[in-house]
Design a protein around this motif. Structure first.
Motif: not given
Ligand code: SF4
Lengths: 103, 796
Positions: B287-292, B297-299, B301-313, B653-654
């Motif tokens: 399952v996906f979690r933000k806090g305990k 959902d996976m969507e 989680y995917w949204k949270s990763l938008q700050d970490y595209t390989p270019e940004k990272a 985890w996000i």
């Protein structure tokens, strides 16, 4: 007079050159090399210092990937330390009485 | 032909080495083995968390004279590193503590006293503290190097007799974030798999670990596997420092310190972006979690990763990190037939160490790189019994034996019932974690503290701050150890303890493996096993406190023979009563079984019959892990029954990027990181007394990137001052392409006042795990002189 047993991993592509280098050290006996490039070696030195220096020198040789020690014998030294004949050079006496120092 | 004694020994050395690689030599084994070793005794290496099995050779006079690896051991297959091969040499060292030492005041010299007096003083002081200032004015600070029996007994005494949860140990400094990571991601502490996955893997992701120096025998397996399968097996090494480990890597990801979370999130981004994830595995087990409490959902989680595209990272991470590199690493990780991750202090000793652990686990859960051959998310352990003793045996302020949380009444009651003490006896609140404990020493809220087998006066971050507290005359300090240390210098009572092989007991190494080391050598002078010391101390406290529960705490062990029977009785109580039905079920790992096993038992091992097979190689897999079978809830092959996740799922985890607590600025422009060298063990109280090891690294160095060295006018071996907001030290420079530009890396083993780097390191800690951020702080450096002749130093 310590004696160590080692498995030395060699780069197979330059194995012969490495073994020629080893032959320059009289303290090393090579007992064989398996098909993966693992050499069985015995190192016999006069002192622990010499053993330590030699193992360091060996690791600097191109083609020596790692030096794995599998056996170490130092009875003579242990007996000398126990009898008080040999004092490990890095001992500074015992139970030094120093007040707490927090600099 | 008759052989000289020396030739016998040489033949033994050759045969031993040859046996590891299956080579036949033309000697007769019996002939060689006859050389001066009267008997060989199997045990575990005293030093790192790898858990290598050794054989100690004893001569006819009972002296330890030789060491060799145990070829039947599945941890090391007979290989040892130099430290492991030589630790037995300190058993006879003239600096060994052999009599109890006491002084009323810390500015007085020590005087030798009898055990009777020493135990009486310790009992009186702790009893007085409890009576006058309450239970929490007492504390125990132990070690991941104590035997499980020792940690278990001390924590039992503190909780049951003194009624405090002020039970801590140095694993808080190294492993707490890994515990937090395992519990929050998998619901259960400690790795799922074993070292055996190394040889079955196709990709190895090594992050924040210099295993070539800190875990050399595991590294040997990694290196051999890579060398034997040069094209098939990929090694990724991610670290701000290019270390000895990096040399075998196909890819070295050198990122700016403290940007690891961004890099790991960017790998996860690529895995999802390129559809490299295991849809079925996620659907079945995660399952996906933000806090305990917040399920997403996976969507999301995917949204949270938008700050970490390989270019940004890549921009955040700096160093040599490019977007292409991140993508390549993610592909190697996800597409391989089996990926194992290994990490250690570089991930754990961070302000957000638990999050960093979570993000590595995320990659494994997303890709299903778990619970199958060659795949695992494996945190390496620094100390030989941080897992077995401290994590499993209840050696931290918030946990009771058997992975039980102090805060849960039901679990406290289970322990109270097992100990035969009244319910409610164990305090309901966790005690003080390590930094808090020493802050309370500083404020003298703690009046009596027992420090066992560790040297916080050297190993704590921002150490001078805490040494001041330890020097207070109104804080009574007992230290039990084998040698004088920086901590015995600040103690009132110093108790000499028996060393490894001078007492019996169990170590549990990184891969959930418990292994017995028997007593085979007599300890010098009046040195005694800690289990005897603790039992006698507690029995005396019972008189001062006039409390029957105090005596009840140690009654089952009182009067037993101290070297074998007493530790065995303690082990039996712990395993049979406290691990029953828990995820670290060790009931099958009795001394009888452990004595038979070349390499111990991996838990869970509920029965002796199962333990005799070696135990559980991989947790959570039905048919392999007996608990996965017995606790199975459905037809699925994996059962994540860990006690911390009621939903029995893996949690992705996000977690956002979070830098270090102290980042460089104009005044403090450099990062400082610290770590170990291959030849030394922690504070050098042991390895500093082995000339071969001490000479190899006689004092600490600071590694400086050549570009920084040029900027600061520093040449190799120049004396360099490293200063932070907390303190400064001076040590010689190694100018090398090791640390990333803008970062210096200092070795932390040196005891010398001028070179103790922990004076400079910051004592900020992870808010979840409370593990200090040893790996990153801000400093400035300057050249103070050319090379100087330095002398190695150890406290005597
Ligand atoms: S790798 Fe660790 S456990 Fe193995 S011999 Fe070396 S110090 Fe000991």
């Amino acid at each position: 007079m310590p004696i160590g047993g080692f498995v030395i991993a060699l780069d197979r592509s330059i194995q012969d050159e490495v073994l020629t280098q080893f032959a320059k050290f009289s303290q090393i006996e090579i007992h064989g090399v398996d098909e993966e490039g693992n050499a069985v070696a015995v190192i016999d030195t006069e002192t622990s210092d010499e053993m330590e220096q030699l193992t360091r020198d060996l690791q600097k040789i191109d083609g020596v990937l790692s030096l794995g020690v599998t056996y170490f014998h130092a009875e003579d030294e242990i007996e000398k330390i126990e009898s008080g004949e040999l004092k490990p050079t890095l001992s500074f006496g015992r139970k030094g009485e120093k007040p707490a120092n927090c600099s | 032909m008759s052989l000289s004694r020396r030739d016998f020994i040489k033949n033994t050395a050759a045969l031993t080495a040859a046996s590891y690689i299956g080579m036949n030599l033309p000697f007769v084994a019996g002939e060689a083995n006859a050389a001066d070793v009267a008997s060989w005794h199997r045990g575990t290496c005293r030093l790192c968390g790898t858990g290598c099995r050794v054989q100690l050779g004893i001569n006819s006079k009972g002296q330890p004279v030789a060491m060799r690896g145990e070829p039947k051991s599945r941890t090391n297959f007979g290989y040892l590193c130099m430290k492991g091969m030589m630790f037995y040499k300190i058993m006879n060292h003239p600096d060994r503590l052999t009599m109890p030492l006491y002084r009323e005041r810390k500015d007085q010299p020590f005087k030798e006293i009898s055990w009777d007096k020493a135990l009486d003083i310790a009992a009186r002081k702790f009893a007085e503290a409890k009576q006058q200032y309450g239970p929490n004015s007492t504390a125990y600070y132990g070690s991941g190097q104590c035997l499980t029996e020792e940690t278990y007994l001390f924590q039992k005494i503190m909780r049951a007799a003194l009624q405090t949860n002020n039970v801590e140990g140095n694993p808080r400094l190294c492993m707490a974030s890994a515990v937090g990571g395992y519990l929050t991601s998998f619901g259960a502490d400690e790795p799922i798999g074993s070292y055996a996955n190394i040889e079955k893997s196709s990709c190895m992701f090594l992050i924040g670990s210099n295993m070539a120096e800190a875990h050399p025998v595991i590294f040997r397996r990694v290196m051999r596997h890579k060398m034997n399968n040069k094209d098939k097996v990929k090694v990724i090494n991610a670290d701000p420092r290019f270390s000895a480990t990096s040399r075998i890597a196909d890819m070295h990801m050198q990122f700016k310190p403290g940007t690891d979370l961004a890099m790991l999130n960017a790998m996860a981004y690529t895995i999802i972006d390129e559809k490299l994830y295991d849809k079925e595995f996620i659907a079945d087990y995660a399952v996906f979690r933000k806090g305990k409490k917040v399920l997403v959902d996976m969507e999301a989680y995917w949204k949270s990763l938008q700050d970490y595209t390989p270019e940004k990272a890549a921009k955040i991470c700096g160093g040599n990190i490019t977007a292409k590199m991140i993508r390549e690493a993610a592909r190697m990780f996800a597409k391989s037939d089996g990926t194992v991750s290994f990490w250690c202090m570089g991930i754990n000793q961070r302000k957000r160490g638990v999050w960093a652990n979570n993000l590595i686990h995320n990659l494994h859960i997303l890709t299903g790189q778990l619970c199958r051959e060659g795949a695992d998310s494996f945190s390496l352990t620094g100390q030989p019994n941080a897992c077995g003793g401290v994590r499993e045996g209840g050696g931290l302020c918030h946990i009771l034996p058997g992975h039980r949380l102090v805060v849960k009444e039901k679990l406290r009651n289970q322990v109270e019932d097992a100990w035969g003490i009244p319910r409610g006896r164990i305090a309901p609140k966790p005690g003080a974690h390590t930094i808090k404990m020493f802050q309370q020493v500083n404020s003298a809220d703690i009046k009596a503290i027992w420090i066992n087998c560790t040297s916080p006066a050297q190993s704590l971050p921002n150490v001078d701050l805490y040494r001041k507290g330890m020097a207070r005359e109104d804080v009574f300090i007992v230290t039990s150890d084998i040698f004088p240390t920086r901590t015995t210098e600040l103690s009132n009572l110093v108790l000499p303890t028996a060393f490894h092989f001078e007492k019996s007991g169990v170590y549990g190494c990184t891969e959930r493996r418990s292994q017995l080391t028997p007593k085979v050598v007599q300890s010098p002078g009046e040195a005694r096993p800690e289990t005897w010391i603790a039992t006698e101390w507690c029995a005396r406290m019972a008189k001062y406190l006039n409390d029957p529960v105090v005596l009840q705490t140690v009654k089952p062990f009182l009067g037993k023979e101290m070297y074998v029977e007493q530790p065995q009785a303690i082990w039996d109580e712990y395993t049979q009563k406290l691990t029953k039905g828990r995820d670290n079920d060790l009931r099958g790992a009795s001394y009888t079984v452990l004595k038979q096993m070349a390499d111990g038992v991996q838990w869970p091992a509920p029965t002796e019959a199962f333990a005799l097979t070696g135990g559980t190689v991989m947790k959570f897999v039905k048919g392999v892990d007996p608990m996965a079978t017995s606790m199975s809830k459905n037809e699925k092959p994996f059962q994540f029954y860990g006690p911390a996740h009621p939903d029995k799922k893996l949690w992705i985890w996000i977690r956002p990027q979070a830098g270090a607590d102290e980042e460089p600025d104009a005044d403090w422009p450099m990062y400082l990181s610290t770590g170990r060298v291959i030849d030394h063990w922690h504070t050098t109280s042991m390895t500093g007394r082995i000339p071969e090891l001490m000479r190899a690294n006689p004092y600490s160095f600071v590694e400086i990137n050549p570009k920084d060295a040029m900027r600061y006018g520093i040449k190799p071996n120049d004396m360099v001052e490293i200063e932070s907001r907390r303190g400064k030290v001076t040590m010689p420079a190694k100018v090398m392409e090791g640390p990333i530009e803008g970062m210096v890396f200092a070795y932390w083993h040196d005891m010398h006042e001028d070179r103790m780097i922990n004076k400079v390191v910051k004592d900020s800690f992870d808010p979840g795990s409370k593990e200090p951020e040893f790996k990153i702080c801000a400093c400035r450096i300057k050249r103070v002189s050319g090379p100087k002749a330095l002398k190695p130093f150890i406290v005597t």
